[in-house]
Design an enzyme around this catalytic site. Structure first.
Site, PDB file in Angstrom:
ATOM      1  N   HIS B  67       6.729  -1.917  -0.864  1.00  0.00           N
ATOM      2  CA  HIS B  67       5.803  -0.789  -0.744  1.00  0.00           C
ATOM      3  C   HIS B  67       5.387  -0.274  -2.117  1.00  0.00           C
ATOM      4  O   HIS B  67       4.214   0.029  -2.362  1.00  0.00           O
ATOM      5  CB  HIS B  67       6.481   0.309   0.082  1.00  0.00           C
ATOM      6  CG  HIS B  67       5.732   1.584   0.153  1.00  0.00           C
ATOM      7  ND1 HIS B  67       6.167   2.746  -0.451  1.00  0.00           N
ATOM      8  CD2 HIS B  67       4.579   1.909   0.768  1.00  0.00           C
ATOM      9  CE1 HIS B  67       5.310   3.704  -0.219  1.00  0.00           C
ATOM     10  NE2 HIS B  67       4.338   3.239   0.522  1.00  0.00           N
ATOM     11  N   GLU B  70       2.940  -2.538  -3.657  1.00  0.00           N
ATOM     12  CA  GLU B  70       1.632  -2.327  -3.032  1.00  0.00           C
ATOM     13  C   GLU B  70       0.879  -1.210  -3.754  1.00  0.00           C
ATOM     14  O   GLU B  70      -0.286  -1.352  -4.107  1.00  0.00           O
ATOM     15  CB  GLU B  70       1.830  -1.976  -1.548  1.00  0.00           C
ATOM     16  CG  GLU B  70       0.556  -1.616  -0.814  1.00  0.00           C
ATOM     17  CD  GLU B  70       0.721  -0.374   0.069  1.00  0.00           C
ATOM     18  OE1 GLU B  70       1.573  -0.391   0.992  1.00  0.00           O
ATOM     19  OE2 GLU B  70      -0.009   0.616  -0.168  1.00  0.00           O
ATOM     20  N   HIS B  71       1.545  -0.100  -3.992  1.00  0.00           N
ATOM     21  CA  HIS B  71       0.908   1.011  -4.705  1.00  0.00           C
ATOM     22  C   HIS B  71       0.463   0.581  -6.098  1.00  0.00           C
ATOM     23  O   HIS B  71      -0.634   0.909  -6.537  1.00  0.00           O
ATOM     24  CB  HIS B  71       1.878   2.197  -4.836  1.00  0.00           C
ATOM     25  CG  HIS B  71       1.870   3.116  -3.658  1.00  0.00           C
ATOM     26  ND1 HIS B  71       1.690   4.469  -3.762  1.00  0.00           N
ATOM     27  CD2 HIS B  71       2.025   2.872  -2.336  1.00  0.00           C
ATOM     28  CE1 HIS B  71       1.743   5.037  -2.569  1.00  0.00           C
ATOM     29  NE2 HIS B  71       1.935   4.089  -1.686  1.00  0.00           N
ATOM     30  N   GLU B 142       5.797  11.073  -0.848  1.00  0.00           N
ATOM     31  CA  GLU B 142       5.510  10.398   0.426  1.00  0.00           C
ATOM     32  C   GLU B 142       6.788  10.330   1.260  1.00  0.00           C
ATOM     33  O   GLU B 142       6.786  10.599   2.457  1.00  0.00           O
ATOM     34  CB  GLU B 142       4.968   8.986   0.157  1.00  0.00           C
ATOM     35  CG  GLU B 142       4.471   8.261   1.403  1.00  0.00           C
ATOM     36  CD  GLU B 142       3.929   6.859   1.131  1.00  0.00           C
ATOM     37  OE1 GLU B 142       3.773   6.482  -0.047  1.00  0.00           O
ATOM     38  OE2 GLU B 142       3.660   6.144   2.108  1.00  0.00           O
TER      39      GLU B 142
END
Lengths: 419, 427
Positions: B67, B70-71, B142
């Site tokens: 993840h 991905e960012h 997040e």
């Protein structure tokens, strides 16, 4: 689009579309919002959905839908400006995809007719079993709004801004009022609601105009007397109101509500402003409050064009609330002073046009856009909207921003935090 | 280039293996305004071990790395990909799931320019100490946002309860502690291993010609070493980790999920058929047209939030049933009772046929949008199954299939419950 009036304040909007596997039919009933109408009309929607004379229980309704190749029937409850909107929609497989030359169109229309116009009753009251179940469900739903803190913080700010007006009501109703409704009082409400609501029907897909008119026109009384719909502007306030609510949360929610001046407003410029300011991944709020200052995972803005209010909503650590608030005000001032770049403006225009062109790829988006334009008495043609966007300049966006005033700051956080 | 014609769906799609080793698929949709592009890799939160393709030492990957990566791919030396997309008007995003990471955009104009940005951001990683540190702040927020989300918590607690060793019970975002261990070096190692053409797919869906897509691939795709990554199977026992996990959050009424761990190890077409039978069974047991649903609904034990789902990948599978209820244990017991009843009395053929009709309509409806069409194809591609096989998997389900699956999957010893109870609020 073809727009037909079949009774006083009852219109059918027929939008031809043959690129989808399904077709879509919806009936929207609109009345002025109040704590009474929100409570009664919302409960009514659930009671009607829960059963009718022909299919008197939920499993019978669902079995019927399954037989109709999994047609998707649903209700929508919305607040659009100071109006309460109840929508009944059905999305169904087009005849061209059914095996063996079958057709289900007529049965689909019958289903919708049965649900809305032939409910299950006991004399002059709704069936008690369905009523009791749906009353409990609606009360649960109203109580559950705090589960999703993000949406709650966003909507609550909008309600607080309009605290002396009907707009402050949560569209699903008020618990104290819902509790007092009975099967008989709701039935009485239903009878006058059917006769007086403003009705907008949407047929999106492969429909024949005469078929649609022919099947729906007989359902509405030609002598009905509809209510008129109006949305009042937010009251001007002398200072910014601050409101707090406390829940044991890790992340605080900061929502800021603004009033937008309606006089001489250019609605297209207003939407362009919104995209530039806070409704895209390259908006001023995203780039500055999120990316540059790393203050939050989300910081964005939304506008109610009918009520003329804007809400900026974000999730922040409690110790960063003041920082985030100041940066949000700062970014708005930047737009007012026309200090945003040409790149920012052209990016916003590209996004706006992309969004407009994308509308026709979704039947529900087409309905939402068209209904909103109808309520504002604006043109529904999307190509013309695109032309208007292309003509906008920096000064148009700055002019909109100058008419935007902070009204209410709403903070949701844990009250154990030491500031 | 292979032309595939799915007559049932009236959908044509074109597939080819580009000379760089990347599998490309073009799903043509005439009359649609949007073109949707999806560039995905078979790397997700369940990949907790990285066997670098350069042969260097195996790394244990900290939770949340896929993840995080991905960012970070959205940034390069000069600017953020969102700033670049801003100049083409495309609407871009990305997501990380259990077993894949995908980068996407949709646009109604300037397709080639947006395509170039997508392919460039995925093929050209740029990670530094500074950019990693900044992202730790954003992702930290997040994570905190999801900690407050009761739907997220009830779901992950279920996975924690069901799975003993299988990394599917790891939150894809990781924790503030695990992402603090991420360094640029680690990101490059993972990138070089998992983001290689043999492990990826490029899908374009919209009113676009396959030849034009092939030309864009020739223009913008980079030659890379090609190595297919095999995901190692975890030795997951049949028993669950815990029968129940209960926590408290500020919700208005209890939320719950009942889960059944899938202990069958199916892959490919068998996995899709397995999923089809399970989904049909869920409708029969407690779907919206079932007597059980009606009964629980009218007794006020469930509401419109009640839902069922079967989730799976090549190394995991689980059935999930739940929603809100004032008495979760009663609902769980009623479902168990219904399963026993069906097991002893059989399933009605009428019910099966009617549910198949519903699923047929539901499946076709998914192909209304370019986004959903591309996403379904992505799922099927990594599983290794065609669109036609996918649809036939449902229509070919028999009563015998249902009964066998009922008795092998819906077993109490393989089940767990996750509950979120309301805390008292302070005001």
């Amino acid at each position: 689009m073809n727009r037909l009036t079949i009774a006083p304040a009852v219109n059918i909007n027929i939008i031809p579309m043959d690129k989808f596997k399904t077709d879509y039919l919806s009936v929207n009933f609109m009345v002025p919002i109040s704590s009474s109408s929100a409570s009664n009309a919302s409960l009514l929607a659930y009671v009607l959905k829960g059963g009718c004379k022909k299919y008197p229980a939920l499993d019978l309704i669902n079995r019927r839908l399954e037989e109709l190749y999994g047609a998707v029937f649903d209700i929508q409850i919305k607040k659009m400006g100071e109006n309460h909107v109840v929508g009944f929609s059905i999305d169904f497989l087009d005849d061209s995809f059914l095996p063996d030359d079958q057709t289900i169109y007529a049965e689909i229309v019958d289903f919708l007719k049965d649900i809305i116009f032939y409910p299950l009753t006991d004399g002059s009251a709704f069936n008690e079993t369905i009523f009791d179940t749906e009353k409990k469900n609606l009360l649960d739903l109203v109580a559950a709004r705090i589960n999703d803190k993000t949406t709650y913080a966003f909507k609550r700010c909008g309600e607080l801004m309009a605290s002396t007006q009907p707009y402050e009501v949560y569209e699903y109703g008020v618990a104290e009022i819902i509790k007092e409704i009975t099967p008989a009082s709701l039935y009485a409400y239903y009878q006058q609601w059917i006769e007086t609501a403003n009705v907008e029907i949407f047929a999106v897909g492969r429909f024949c105009d005469t078929d649609v008119k022919g099947s729906l026109a007989p359902l509405f009384n030609k002598a009905r007397v509809p209510v008129s719909l109006e949305t009042m502007m937010l009251e001007k306030k002398t200072e910014i109101r601050e409101e707090f609510e406390y829940y044991p949360v890790e992340q605080a929610k900061l929502s800021i509500g603004f009033r937008i001046e309606r006089e001489n407003i250019d609605y297209t410029a207003l939407t362009l402003f919104l995209i530039l300011f806070g409704a895209s991944a390259h908006s001023l709020l995203f780039k500055n409050v999120r990316e540059k200052l790393s203050l939050c995972y989300y910081c964005a803005a939304r506008i109610d064009k009918i009520k003329m209010s804007m809400i900026v909503f974000s999730g922040v650590l409690p110790q960063n609330i003041e920082l985030a608030k100041n940066e949000i005000f700062n970014q708005l001032d930047i737009v007012k002073r026309s200090e945003f770049s040409d790149d920012d403006l052209s990016a916003a225009k590209f996004t706006f046009i992309n969004n407009l062109k994308s509308i026709s790829d979704s039947m529900t988006m087409l309905e939402d856009y068209t209904l909103s334009q109808i309520l504002l008495e604006l043109d529904v043609d999307i190509d013309k909207a695109i032309d208007r966007v292309n003509c906008l300049v920096e000064a148009d966006v700055a002019a909109v921003a100058k008419g935007i005033t902070p009204d209410t700051v709403f903070v949701l956080k844990d009250n154990n935090e030491v500031l | 280039m292979t032309e595939n014609d799915c007559k049932l769906l009236k959908e044509k799609y074109y597939t080819f293996k580009h000379k760089t080793g990347l599998d490309v698929c073009v799903l043509t949709k005439s009359g649609h305004s949007k073109i949707y592009a999806l560039f995905a890799t078979n790397f997700g939160s369940v990949d907790i071990v990285c066997n670098p393709i350069d042969g260097s030492q195996t790394i244990n990957v900290p939770d949340g790395t896929a993840h995080f990566l991905e960012h970070k791919l959205f940034e390069n030396e000069n600017e953020d990909a969102f700033e670049r997309y801003a100049r083409t008007g495309a609407n871009a995003n990305a997501f990380t799931s259990f077993d894949k990471t995908a980068y996407l955009f949709s646009c109604t104009d300037h397709f080639e320019q947006s395509f170039e940005i997508l392919v460039d951001l995925v093929q050209n990683p740029y990670f530094t100490e500074q950019t990693v540190k900044k992202e730790q702040g954003i992702i930290g927020q997040e994570i905190k946002m999801y900690e407050d989300d009761p739907d997220w918590r009830v779901f992950f607690n279920l996975l924690t309860a069901l799975f003993v060793k299988n990394p599917v019970n790891i939150d894809p975002a990781g924790t503030v502690g695990t992402i603090a261990q991420i360094t640029p070096e680690l990101l490059y190692k993972c990138y070089n291993t998992f983001y290689n053409p043999a492990n990826m797919v490029l899908i374009i869906c919209g009113d676009v010609s396959p030849q034009s897509v092939e030309e864009l691939c020739d223009k913008y795709l980079i030659e890379r070493p090609n190595t297919k990554i095999k995901r190692s199977l975890v030795d997951e026992p049949e028993e669950v980790a815990q029968k129940e996990i209960t926590i408290s959050l500020p919700v208005s009424q209890p939320m719950f999920l009942l889960g059944y761990k899938d202990t069958s190890r199916t892959v490919g077409l068998d996995a899709v058929k397995n999923a089809a039978v399970t989904e049909i069974l869920l409708e029969i047991i407690c779907g919206q047209s079932s007597g059980l649903y009606s009964k629980l609904y009218s007794e006020g034990l469930i509401n419109a939030e009640f839902r069922t789902e079967y989730m799976y990948g090549d190394t995991f599978g689980a059935t999930i049933i739940g929603g809100q209820s004032t008495d979760p244990q009663k609902v769980v017991a009623s479902i168990a009772e219904k399963i026993v009843f069906l097991s002893q009395n059989g399933i009605s053929k009428d019910d099966l046929e009617r549910i198949k009709k519903m699923i047929y309509g539901r499946t076709l409806r998914q192909f209304n949008s370019v986004e959903d069409t591309a996403r379904i194809y992505l799922e099927l591609k990594f599983i290794g199954v065609s669109l036609s096989d996918y649809i036939n998997a449902y229509s070919s389900v028999t009563l015998e299939d249902c009964l066998m699956r009922l008795n092998s999957h819906f077993i109490d010893q393989h089940s767990s419950v996750s509950i979120v109870l309301p805390t008292k609020e302070k005001k």
